[in-house]
Scaffold this motif. Structure first.
Motif, PDB file in Angstrom:
ATOM      1  N   ALA A   1      24.008  44.230  37.551  1.00 11.07           N
ATOM      2  CA  ALA A   1      23.972  45.234  38.624  1.00 11.07           C
ATOM      3  C   ALA A   1      25.220  45.147  39.485  1.00 11.07           C
ATOM      4  O   ALA A   1      25.738  46.165  39.959  1.00 11.07           O
ATOM      5  CB  ALA A   1      22.716  45.047  39.473  1.00 11.07           C
ATOM      6  N   ARG A   2      25.725  43.932  39.658  1.00 16.27           N
ATOM      7  CA  ARG A   2      26.921  43.698  40.478  1.00 16.27           C
ATOM      8  C   ARG A   2      28.148  44.393  39.888  1.00 16.27           C
ATOM      9  O   ARG A   2      29.096  44.696  40.602  1.00 16.27           O
ATOM     10  CB  ARG A   2      27.142  42.183  40.574  1.00 16.27           C
TER      11      ARG A   2
ATOM     12  N   ASP B   1      28.164  47.411  38.862  1.00  8.66           N
ATOM     13  CA  ASP B   1      28.086  48.822  39.231  1.00  8.66           C
ATOM     14  C   ASP B   1      28.004  49.082  40.728  1.00  8.66           C
ATOM     15  O   ASP B   1      28.340  50.166  41.181  1.00  8.66           O
ATOM     16  CB  ASP B   1      26.873  49.472  38.572  1.00  8.66           C
ATOM     17  N   ARG B   2      27.515  48.108  41.463  1.00 11.19           N
ATOM     18  CA  ARG B   2      27.294  48.331  42.899  1.00 11.19           C
ATOM     19  C   ARG B   2      27.378  47.011  43.657  1.00 11.19           C
ATOM     20  O   ARG B   2      27.291  45.946  43.056  1.00 11.19           O
ATOM     21  CB  ARG B   2      25.929  48.977  43.138  1.00 11.19           C
TER      22      ARG B   2
ATOM     23  N   LEU C   1      25.918  44.171  45.930  1.00 11.37           N
ATOM     24  CA  LEU C   1      24.580  43.609  46.108  1.00 11.37           C
ATOM     25  C   LEU C   1      24.303  43.341  47.584  1.00 11.37           C
ATOM     26  O   LEU C   1      25.216  42.976  48.332  1.00 11.37           O
ATOM     27  CB  LEU C   1      24.452  42.299  45.339  1.00 11.37           C
TER      28      LEU C   1
END
Length: 69
Positions: free
Chosen positions: A20-21, A23-24, A26
């Motif tokens: 996830a990190r 793409d965005r 945290l």
């Protein structure tokens, strides 16, 4: 089974956060939990290193210009 300590992640959860990190950004608690997990786990830092290697390789590939054209 989810650990009872709030900042303790399973390897599966840590891997999901590392992905996830990419793409965005945290949230602070997720970053702290991931950092703690990476300190105490032997396997997850290897996975993180593999992700970083793939990211670097993809950056190089995107910048590649074929001289045969």
């Amino acid at each position: 089974m989810k650990p009872t300590i709030p900042l303790m992640l399973t390897c599966k959860e840590a891997a999901a956060l590392m992905l996830a990190r990419e793409d965005r950004a945290l949230p602070l608690m997720d970053r702290a939990a991931l950092r703690l997990h990476l300190v105490i786990c032997k396997a997850c830092p290897r996975f993180e290193s593999q992700l970083l290697t793939m990211r670097h390789a993809m950056k190089q590939w995107r910048g590649y210009v074929d001289g045969d054209d």
